[in-house]
Scaffold this motif. Structure first.
Motif, PDB file in Angstrom:
ATOM      1  N   PRO A 144     -34.120  50.124   0.243  1.00 47.77           N
ATOM      2  CA  PRO A 144     -33.531  50.655  -0.983  1.00 47.77           C
ATOM      3  C   PRO A 144     -32.035  50.436  -1.118  1.00 47.77           C
ATOM      4  O   PRO A 144     -31.295  50.529  -0.142  1.00 47.77           O
ATOM      5  CB  PRO A 144     -33.836  52.155  -0.907  1.00 47.77           C
TER       6      PRO A 144
ATOM      7  N   LEU B 167     -30.313  47.915  -1.470  1.00 47.82           N
ATOM      8  CA  LEU B 167     -29.718  46.680  -0.947  1.00 47.82           C
ATOM      9  C   LEU B 167     -29.803  45.545  -1.963  1.00 47.82           C
ATOM     10  O   LEU B 167     -29.195  44.500  -1.776  1.00 47.82           O
ATOM     11  CB  LEU B 167     -30.347  46.318   0.401  1.00 47.82           C
TER      12      LEU B 167
ATOM     13  N   ARG C 252     -22.363  47.510  -4.961  1.00 50.19           N
ATOM     14  CA  ARG C 252     -22.442  48.867  -4.402  1.00 50.19           C
ATOM     15  C   ARG C 252     -21.375  49.086  -3.324  1.00 50.19           C
ATOM     16  O   ARG C 252     -21.251  48.264  -2.399  1.00 50.19           O
ATOM     17  CB  ARG C 252     -23.824  48.954  -3.773  1.00 50.19           C
TER      18      ARG C 252
ATOM     19  N   TYR D 106     -19.920  47.819   2.156  1.00 47.88           N
ATOM     20  CA  TYR D 106     -20.943  46.767   2.245  1.00 47.88           C
ATOM     21  C   TYR D 106     -20.463  45.373   1.834  1.00 47.88           C
ATOM     22  O   TYR D 106     -21.237  44.421   1.882  1.00 47.88           O
ATOM     23  CB  TYR D 106     -22.162  47.164   1.400  1.00 47.88           C
TER      24      TYR D 106
ATOM     25  N   ASN E  94     -33.614  45.617   7.348  1.00 51.27           N
ATOM     26  CA  ASN E  94     -32.630  46.642   7.013  1.00 51.27           C
ATOM     27  C   ASN E  94     -33.347  47.611   6.077  1.00 51.27           C
ATOM     28  O   ASN E  94     -33.498  47.338   4.881  1.00 51.27           O
ATOM     29  CB  ASN E  94     -31.401  46.037   6.338  1.00 51.27           C
TER      30      ASN E  94
ATOM     31  N   GLY F 286     -32.349  50.390   5.064  1.00 51.91           N
ATOM     32  CA  GLY F 286     -31.433  51.259   4.323  1.00 51.91           C
ATOM     33  C   GLY F 286     -31.624  52.704   4.759  1.00 51.91           C
ATOM     34  O   GLY F 286     -31.849  52.998   5.937  1.00 51.91           O
ATOM     35  N   ALA F 287     -31.563  53.616   3.800  1.00 52.61           N
ATOM     36  CA  ALA F 287     -31.638  55.046   4.113  1.00 52.61           C
ATOM     37  C   ALA F 287     -32.988  55.462   4.706  1.00 52.61           C
ATOM     38  O   ALA F 287     -33.070  56.479   5.404  1.00 52.61           O
ATOM     39  CB  ALA F 287     -31.335  55.864   2.858  1.00 52.61           C
TER      40      ALA F 287
ATOM     41  N   HIS G 152     -33.378  56.462   8.390  1.00 52.78           N
ATOM     42  CA  HIS G 152     -33.070  57.798   8.894  1.00 52.78           C
ATOM     43  C   HIS G 152     -34.120  58.841   8.509  1.00 52.78           C
ATOM     44  O   HIS G 152     -33.971  60.010   8.840  1.00 52.78           O
ATOM     45  CB  HIS G 152     -31.691  58.239   8.367  1.00 52.78           C
TER      46      HIS G 152
ATOM     47  N   HIS H 258     -28.217  46.698  10.399  1.00 48.55           N
ATOM     48  CA  HIS H 258     -27.424  47.418   9.406  1.00 48.55           C
ATOM     49  C   HIS H 258     -26.123  46.676   9.190  1.00 48.55           C
ATOM     50  O   HIS H 258     -25.532  46.157  10.154  1.00 48.55           O
ATOM     51  CB  HIS H 258     -27.126  48.856   9.862  1.00 48.55           C
ATOM     52  N   ILE H 259     -25.683  46.656   7.949  1.00 50.06           N
ATOM     53  CA  ILE H 259     -24.431  45.995   7.598  1.00 50.06           C
ATOM     54  C   ILE H 259     -23.261  46.785   8.175  1.00 50.06           C
ATOM     55  O   ILE H 259     -22.353  46.234   8.799  1.00 50.06           O
ATOM     56  CB  ILE H 259     -24.323  45.900   6.058  1.00 50.06           C
ATOM     57  N   SER H 260     -23.285  48.086   7.957  1.00 49.45           N
ATOM     58  CA  SER H 260     -22.207  48.949   8.438  1.00 49.45           C
ATOM     59  C   SER H 260     -22.526  49.442   9.847  1.00 49.45           C
ATOM     60  O   SER H 260     -23.676  49.396  10.290  1.00 49.45           O
ATOM     61  CB  SER H 260     -22.045  50.154   7.494  1.00 49.45           C
TER      62      SER H 260
ATOM     63  N   VAL I  41     -23.400  52.260  11.533  1.00 47.70           N
ATOM     64  CA  VAL I  41     -23.899  53.585  11.142  1.00 47.70           C
ATOM     65  C   VAL I  41     -23.377  54.692  12.074  1.00 47.70           C
ATOM     66  O   VAL I  41     -23.274  55.852  11.675  1.00 47.70           O
ATOM     67  CB  VAL I  41     -25.445  53.617  11.093  1.00 47.70           C
TER      68      VAL I  41
ATOM     69  N   ARG J 230     -20.250  56.506  10.940  1.00 49.44           N
ATOM     70  CA  ARG J 230     -20.380  57.157   9.635  1.00 49.44           C
ATOM     71  C   ARG J 230     -20.949  58.571   9.788  1.00 49.44           C
ATOM     72  O   ARG J 230     -20.907  59.146  10.866  1.00 49.44           O
ATOM     73  CB  ARG J 230     -21.224  56.262   8.714  1.00 49.44           C
TER      74      ARG J 230
ATOM     75  N   ARG K  67     -26.643  59.521   9.625  1.00 55.97           N
ATOM     76  CA  ARG K  67     -26.969  58.092   9.788  1.00 55.97           C
ATOM     77  C   ARG K  67     -27.076  57.695  11.261  1.00 55.97           C
ATOM     78  O   ARG K  67     -27.349  56.548  11.590  1.00 55.97           O
ATOM     79  CB  ARG K  67     -25.905  57.213   9.115  1.00 55.97           C
TER      80      ARG K  67
HETATM   81  C1  DQA Z   1     -27.382  50.618   5.860  1.00 60.48           C
HETATM   82  C2  DQA Z   1     -26.915  51.958   6.442  1.00 60.48           C
HETATM   83  C3  DQA Z   1     -27.754  53.099   5.901  1.00 60.48           C
HETATM   84  O1  DQA Z   1     -27.304  54.337   6.442  1.00 60.48           O
HETATM   85  C4  DQA Z   1     -27.616  53.171   4.385  1.00 60.48           C
HETATM   86  O2  DQA Z   1     -28.440  54.183   3.864  1.00 60.48           O
HETATM   87  C5  DQA Z   1     -27.883  51.861   3.726  1.00 60.48           C
HETATM   88  C6  DQA Z   1     -27.393  50.646   4.347  1.00 60.48           C
HETATM   89  C7  DQA Z   1     -26.469  49.461   6.310  1.00 60.48           C
HETATM   90  O3  DQA Z   1     -26.898  48.311   6.152  1.00 60.48           O
HETATM   91  O4  DQA Z   1     -25.348  49.665   6.767  1.00 60.48           O
HETATM   92  O5  DQA Z   1     -28.442  51.812   2.637  1.00 60.48           O
HETATM   93  O6  DQA Z   1     -28.688  50.355   6.344  1.00 60.48           O
END
Ligand code: DQA
Length: 138
Positions: free
Chosen positions: A10, A12, A18, A23, A72, A74-75, A78, A98-100, A102, A105, A109
């Motif tokens: 979701p 992405l 975004r 990101y 990936n 996304g949320a 978690h 994951h791009i970031s 986590v 953060r 996460r």
């Molecule tokens: C993410 C990190 C997740 O916590 C977040 O909800 C995302 C992107 C990342 O790629 O860093 O949607 O998966």
């Protein structure tokens, strides 16, 4: 030729639009094209869904014939026991990306339901996390 799927969850689909400070400013399809031309000895596929069931259906569809999935979620990373169960159910190995970073953060996460059923986890390298995940299958 190895068949590898990059599977995005979701929000992405909004990469490049975004929360750019987290990101980055590149959209995923442009990045995917550069990956495809760089890794032309691999059959590389891409799928994105904003729905938990869409991700699970795709894992079921390809999970007995592909050589790897770079996921990936996304949320859903978690929150989703259902995606973890789907990863455990299939034969194809999955790498969580994951791009970031986590772990730098919010604390919600820091936990992933997926890591324990994945081969490994790559996070914090921007879009390059996907390339590193792909490399792990080569
Ligand atoms: C993410 C990190 C997740 O916590 C977040 O909800 C995302 C992107 C990342 O790629 O860093 O949607 O998966």
């Amino acid at each position: 030729m190895k068949k590898i799927l990059i599977l995005n969850g979701p929000n992405l689909n909004l990469l490049g639009v975004r929360e750019k400070s987290i990101y980055g400013d590149q959209d995923f399809l442009t990045y995917f094209d550069t990956l495809k031309s760089r890794y032309d000895a691999v059959e590389l596929f891409y799928f994105q869904s904003n729905h938990e069931g869409g991700i699970i259906d795709k894992l079921h569809e390809i999970g007995f014939s592909y050589d790897g999935v770079v996921l990936n979620a996304g949320a859903y990373t978690h929150t989703s026991v259902a995606i973890a169960d789907a990863i455990a159910a299939i034969n194809t190995p999955v790498v969580e990306v994951h791009i970031s970073n986590v772990h730098k953060r919010e604390s919600f996460r820091h936990h992933s339901y997926l890591s324990s059923v994945c081969v490994g986890v790559i996070c914090g390298f921007g879009l390059d996390s996907y390339r590193l995940g792909l490399e792990s299958f080569l």
